[in-house]
Design a protein around this motif. Structure first.
Motif, PDB file in Angstrom:
ATOM      1  N   PHE A  76      -2.967   4.165  -1.752  1.00 36.92           N
ATOM      2  CA  PHE A  76      -3.842   4.515  -0.636  1.00 36.92           C
ATOM      3  C   PHE A  76      -4.601   5.821  -0.908  1.00 36.92           C
ATOM      4  O   PHE A  76      -5.817   5.874  -0.708  1.00 36.92           O
ATOM      5  N   PRO A  77      -3.939   6.899  -1.362  1.00 44.70           N
ATOM      6  CA  PRO A  77      -4.678   8.140  -1.616  1.00 44.70           C
ATOM      7  C   PRO A  77      -5.798   7.965  -2.656  1.00 44.70           C
ATOM      8  O   PRO A  77      -6.871   8.569  -2.530  1.00 44.70           O
ATOM      9  N   THR A  78      -5.566   7.143  -3.664  1.00 42.41           N
ATOM     10  CA  THR A  78      -6.606   6.896  -4.663  1.00 42.41           C
ATOM     11  C   THR A  78      -7.769   6.143  -4.044  1.00 42.41           C
ATOM     12  O   THR A  78      -8.932   6.422  -4.347  1.00 42.41           O
ATOM     13  N   ALA A  79      -7.473   5.201  -3.157  1.00 38.67           N
ATOM     14  CA  ALA A  79      -8.535   4.454  -2.472  1.00 38.67           C
ATOM     15  C   ALA A  79      -9.374   5.381  -1.596  1.00 38.67           C
ATOM     16  O   ALA A  79     -10.603   5.259  -1.547  1.00 38.67           O
ATOM     17  N   VAL A  80      -8.732   6.328  -0.923  1.00 38.70           N
ATOM     18  CA  VAL A  80      -9.459   7.295  -0.079  1.00 38.70           C
ATOM     19  C   VAL A  80     -10.403   8.124  -0.944  1.00 38.70           C
ATOM     20  O   VAL A  80     -11.588   8.294  -0.617  1.00 38.70           O
ATOM     21  N   ALA A  81      -9.891   8.642  -2.053  1.00 36.88           N
ATOM     22  CA  ALA A  81     -10.711   9.473  -2.943  1.00 36.88           C
ATOM     23  C   ALA A  81     -11.881   8.683  -3.528  1.00 36.88           C
ATOM     24  O   ALA A  81     -13.017   9.173  -3.573  1.00 36.88           O
TER      25      ALA A  81
ATOM     26  N   ILE B 176       0.886  -1.164   0.000  1.00 36.62           N
ATOM     27  CA  ILE B 176       0.000   0.000   0.000  1.00 36.62           C
ATOM     28  C   ILE B 176       0.922   1.212   0.000  1.00 36.62           C
ATOM     29  O   ILE B 176       1.711   1.388   0.936  1.00 36.62           O
ATOM     30  N   VAL B 177       0.818   2.027  -1.048  1.00 38.34           N
ATOM     31  CA  VAL B 177       1.780   3.105  -1.259  1.00 38.34           C
ATOM     32  C   VAL B 177       1.072   4.436  -1.537  1.00 38.34           C
ATOM     33  O   VAL B 177      -0.148   4.481  -1.708  1.00 38.34           O
ATOM     34  N   GLY B 178       1.878   5.483  -1.639  1.00 39.54           N
ATOM     35  CA  GLY B 178       1.372   6.802  -1.979  1.00 39.54           C
ATOM     36  C   GLY B 178       1.396   7.040  -3.477  1.00 39.54           C
ATOM     37  O   GLY B 178       1.814   6.189  -4.268  1.00 39.54           O
ATOM     38  N   GLN B 179       0.957   8.235  -3.856  1.00 39.29           N
ATOM     39  CA  GLN B 179       0.848   8.599  -5.271  1.00 39.29           C
ATOM     40  C   GLN B 179       2.195   8.595  -6.000  1.00 39.29           C
ATOM     41  O   GLN B 179       2.284   8.145  -7.132  1.00 39.29           O
ATOM     42  N   ARG B 180       3.232   9.132  -5.367  1.00 39.31           N
ATOM     43  CA  ARG B 180       4.533   9.196  -6.045  1.00 39.31           C
ATOM     44  C   ARG B 180       5.057   7.809  -6.387  1.00 39.31           C
ATOM     45  O   ARG B 180       5.569   7.577  -7.478  1.00 39.31           O
ATOM     46  N   LYS B 181       4.943   6.883  -5.446  1.00 43.41           N
ATOM     47  CA  LYS B 181       5.471   5.529  -5.659  1.00 43.41           C
ATOM     48  C   LYS B 181       4.704   4.806  -6.763  1.00 43.41           C
ATOM     49  O   LYS B 181       5.312   4.185  -7.641  1.00 43.41           O
ATOM     50  N   ILE B 182       3.379   4.872  -6.738  1.00 42.94           N
ATOM     51  CA  ILE B 182       2.611   4.141  -7.753  1.00 42.94           C
ATOM     52  C   ILE B 182       2.789   4.785  -9.122  1.00 42.94           C
ATOM     53  O   ILE B 182       2.838   4.093 -10.142  1.00 42.94           O
ATOM     54  N   LYS B 183       2.941   6.098  -9.155  1.00 43.43           N
ATOM     55  CA  LYS B 183       3.206   6.794 -10.422  1.00 43.43           C
ATOM     56  C   LYS B 183       4.548   6.341 -10.990  1.00 43.43           C
ATOM     57  O   LYS B 183       4.652   6.027 -12.177  1.00 43.43           O
ATOM     58  N   LYS B 184       5.558   6.288 -10.138  1.00 43.79           N
ATOM     59  CA  LYS B 184       6.894   5.863 -10.572  1.00 43.79           C
ATOM     60  C   LYS B 184       6.862   4.434 -11.116  1.00 43.79           C
ATOM     61  O   LYS B 184       7.417   4.145 -12.179  1.00 43.79           O
TER      62      LYS B 184
ATOM     63  N   ARG C 125     -15.983   9.120  -3.083  1.00 41.51           N
ATOM     64  CA  ARG C 125     -16.824   9.285  -4.273  1.00 41.51           C
ATOM     65  C   ARG C 125     -17.956   8.252  -4.310  1.00 41.51           C
ATOM     66  O   ARG C 125     -19.079   8.559  -4.700  1.00 41.51           O
ATOM     67  N   PHE C 126     -17.670   7.014  -3.897  1.00 42.84           N
ATOM     68  CA  PHE C 126     -18.658   5.940  -3.986  1.00 42.84           C
ATOM     69  C   PHE C 126     -19.377   5.650  -2.667  1.00 42.84           C
ATOM     70  O   PHE C 126     -20.164   4.712  -2.585  1.00 42.84           O
ATOM     71  N   GLY C 127     -19.089   6.436  -1.625  1.00 40.80           N
ATOM     72  CA  GLY C 127     -19.754   6.240  -0.335  1.00 40.80           C
ATOM     73  C   GLY C 127     -19.380   4.934   0.340  1.00 40.80           C
ATOM     74  O   GLY C 127     -20.221   4.284   0.964  1.00 40.80           O
ATOM     75  N   LYS C 128     -18.109   4.531   0.221  1.00 44.98           N
ATOM     76  CA  LYS C 128     -17.630   3.290   0.828  1.00 44.98           C
ATOM     77  C   LYS C 128     -16.628   3.608   1.928  1.00 44.98           C
ATOM     78  O   LYS C 128     -16.120   4.715   2.011  1.00 44.98           O
ATOM     79  N   ARG C 129     -16.327   2.587   2.723  1.00 45.17           N
ATOM     80  CA  ARG C 129     -15.201   2.691   3.648  1.00 45.17           C
ATOM     81  C   ARG C 129     -13.914   2.499   2.854  1.00 45.17           C
ATOM     82  O   ARG C 129     -13.889   1.785   1.854  1.00 45.17           O
ATOM     83  N   VAL C 130     -12.844   3.120   3.313  1.00 40.28           N
ATOM     84  CA  VAL C 130     -11.563   3.009   2.619  1.00 40.28           C
ATOM     85  C   VAL C 130     -11.125   1.553   2.537  1.00 40.28           C
ATOM     86  O   VAL C 130     -10.649   1.094   1.490  1.00 40.28           O
ATOM     87  N   ASP C 131     -11.295   0.789   3.602  1.00 37.42           N
ATOM     88  CA  ASP C 131     -10.884  -0.622   3.582  1.00 37.42           C
ATOM     89  C   ASP C 131     -11.676  -1.425   2.546  1.00 37.42           C
ATOM     90  O   ASP C 131     -11.146  -2.352   1.949  1.00 37.42           O
TER      91      ASP C 131
END
Length: 129
Positions: A94-99, A41-49, A103-109
């Protein structure tokens, strides 16, 4: 035996138990009882790279899968009896999952579990086309 190895940044609160259950459910549906995989589970920079360097796709994404073997080769890899074959790696933003959860009214998990299932299906040989 199903083994899930997690690599999660300390700032990302993740329900590992829920994700393990999701992996076991998906693998059980495909009659797989003996496997292991790595989930990061990573941040935006890592998954972009990773997306740009490993797949030559531009920008960040939600989930990436990196299979270790082709589906038909899994049974051909000689391993000791007690060591399950390694399906591959799944990397989730992880940040994409939060967003997306907002948007879809779900829990992050729940969103993480959705991405995990999607990535796992790719490791099992299923693709978008």
């Amino acid at each position: 035996m199903i083994t899930v190895n997690f690599f999660i940044g300390s700032r990302y609160p993740v329900n590992r138990k829920l994700l393990r259950v999701k992996v076991k459910e998906v693998l059980a549906k495909h009659n797989i009882e003996h496997a292991q995989l790595d989930v990061s589970i990573v941040g935006q920079r890592k998954i972009k790279k990773l997306n740009e360097e490993r797949l030559n796709h531009k920008g960040a994404t939600d989930v990436l899968s990196f299979p270790h073997h082709e589906k038909q080769q899994l049974d051909d890899v000689p391993l000791p009896e007690n060591v399950p074959p390694h399906l591959g790696d799944i990397v989730i933003s992880f940040p994409t999952a939060v967003a997306a959860a907002r948007r879809f009214g779900k829990r992050v998990d729940e969103q993480l579990a959705f991405y995990l299932e999607h990535g796992l299906m790719h490791l099992l040989g299923y693709h978008h086309d």
